[in-house]
Design an enzyme around this catalytic site. Sequence first.
Site, mmCIF file in Angstrom:
data_model
loop_
_atom_site.group_PDB
_atom_site.id
_atom_site.type_symbol
_atom_site.label_atom_id
_atom_site.label_comp_id
_atom_site.label_asym_id
_atom_site.label_seq_id
_atom_site.Cartn_x
_atom_site.Cartn_y
_atom_site.Cartn_z
ATOM 1 N N GLU A 45 0.871 -1.247 -0.042
ATOM 2 C CA GLU A 45 -0.001 -0.014 -0.027
ATOM 3 C C GLU A 45 0.858 1.304 -0.051
ATOM 4 O O GLU A 45 0.524 2.165 -0.616
ATOM 5 C CB GLU A 45 -0.751 0.094 1.409
ATOM 6 C CG GLU A 45 -1.967 -1.181 1.032
ATOM 7 C CD GLU A 45 -2.977 -0.811 0.019
ATOM 8 O OE1 GLU A 45 -2.960 -0.083 -0.693
ATOM 9 O OE2 GLU A 45 -3.490 -1.866 -0.457
ATOM 10 N N TYR A 128 -5.405 6.395 5.155
ATOM 11 C CA TYR A 128 -5.548 5.564 3.913
ATOM 12 C C TYR A 128 -4.829 4.084 4.330
ATOM 13 O O TYR A 128 -5.389 2.996 4.245
ATOM 14 C CB TYR A 128 -5.184 6.062 2.730
ATOM 15 C CG TYR A 128 -4.949 5.113 1.447
ATOM 16 C CD1 TYR A 128 -6.166 4.409 0.791
ATOM 17 C CD2 TYR A 128 -3.843 4.242 1.588
ATOM 18 C CE1 TYR A 128 -5.995 3.608 -0.249
ATOM 19 C CE2 TYR A 128 -3.713 3.203 0.329
ATOM 20 C CZ TYR A 128 -4.736 2.745 -0.230
ATOM 21 O OH TYR A 128 -4.589 1.874 -1.123
ATOM 22 N N ASP A 146 -9.052 5.703 -1.634
ATOM 23 C CA ASP A 146 -7.926 6.427 -2.295
ATOM 24 C C ASP A 146 -8.622 7.221 -3.637
ATOM 25 O O ASP A 146 -9.798 7.392 -3.630
ATOM 26 C CB ASP A 146 -7.071 5.397 -2.780
ATOM 27 C CG ASP A 146 -7.770 4.333 -3.763
ATOM 28 O OD1 ASP A 146 -8.869 4.489 -4.253
ATOM 29 O OD2 ASP A 146 -6.927 3.383 -4.413
#
Length: 370
Positions: A45, A128, A146
């Site tokens: 990520e 996030y 996102d």
Amino acid sequence: MSGRDGAEGRLAGELRARLLSWYGRARRDLPWRRTRDPYAVWLSETMLQQTRVETVLPYYERFLRELPTVQALADAAEARVLALWSGLGYYRRARMLRAAAKRVAAEYGGRVPSDPAELRRLEGVGAYTAGAIASIAFGRRAAIVDGNVARVLARLFAIDDDVKSARGAARVWRLAERLLPDGDGDPGDWNQALMELGATVCVPRDPKCDACPVCDMCAARAGRRTAELPRATAKRAPTEVRRVAIVLASSDAVLLARRRRDVLFGGLWEPPSADGPVAELASRLGVRASDLVPAGTVVHLLSHRRMHVEVARAELRPERAGPRRWPVPGPEYDAAEPVPLRRVRGRPHSALTRKILMVANVEAAGLRSR
Ligand code: SF4
């Protein structure tokens, strides 16, 4: 939203059922989807922020091979971590990841926490990334938004606010939280289904609505507004930056300078460059301006800047290529030394440096293939 009675709850349930079923069939087979290891999820990520999947793939695999655990990352020297990140851009991500790994090693015995609030205390971990680790690796009910998720939700629910504005972002986050499964699906799969729809079907331009599993539930589609949503304020044009670089190279070495940690590309090695006249840089390097051979101009786009680097090449004479202290070639640097061409790849460097070496015709082993 789920767990409540009423039409809204039923609509959310139907949306989840369809999207999760589509995701089960259509999801791309990506290496980070074959694991629930929180460290691997965290790494993927982090790498995927602002970076395309195809670009990340080889970096992710090499990084995990070299530093397979939080502890291994915590123990690694910063230069090694930056070298593994070389070419991926946004190098602050790598530094933060290493700092956070040190904290996880010291405070959590090397086990990545599962609680989003604890995750957010780690360096470089925002809402996030915390949501991604918590939901994907631990199955926690944590939302993630996102660019892909924001676009999908803005279209599905016809959100008119700019999703990058504070108000628009807050609206999208609230919606993402309300849509999370509550016993009728895995939150990690749900988050990934939304992202996957945005990445492969509900794409920024010309969304593939005919292939969309929820097209009859989409407000933008119903209102023929897919082209206008999500709304966005016009992007600022990037600042044009002009620099000069001198590649001092012999057949087996090239002079590289290390950028100070507190400047752009901090800690990375590159051929000396400056924003002043090339003759001034040449004189700092002890090279006569008449010995410089123009090699070409490199254009490199960063998030807010477009760099135009005029590259000149000169010969690194053998008596200067040996192990000796070079003066730093400008205020942006804290070290300089000739590096054997076979070792350049192991020095932390940016994609811009690769382009500069390429235009100067310097063949450093392994650089082109990365
Ligand atoms: Fe996106 Fe089209 Fe699906 Fe709506 S119908 S969510 S615009 S792909």
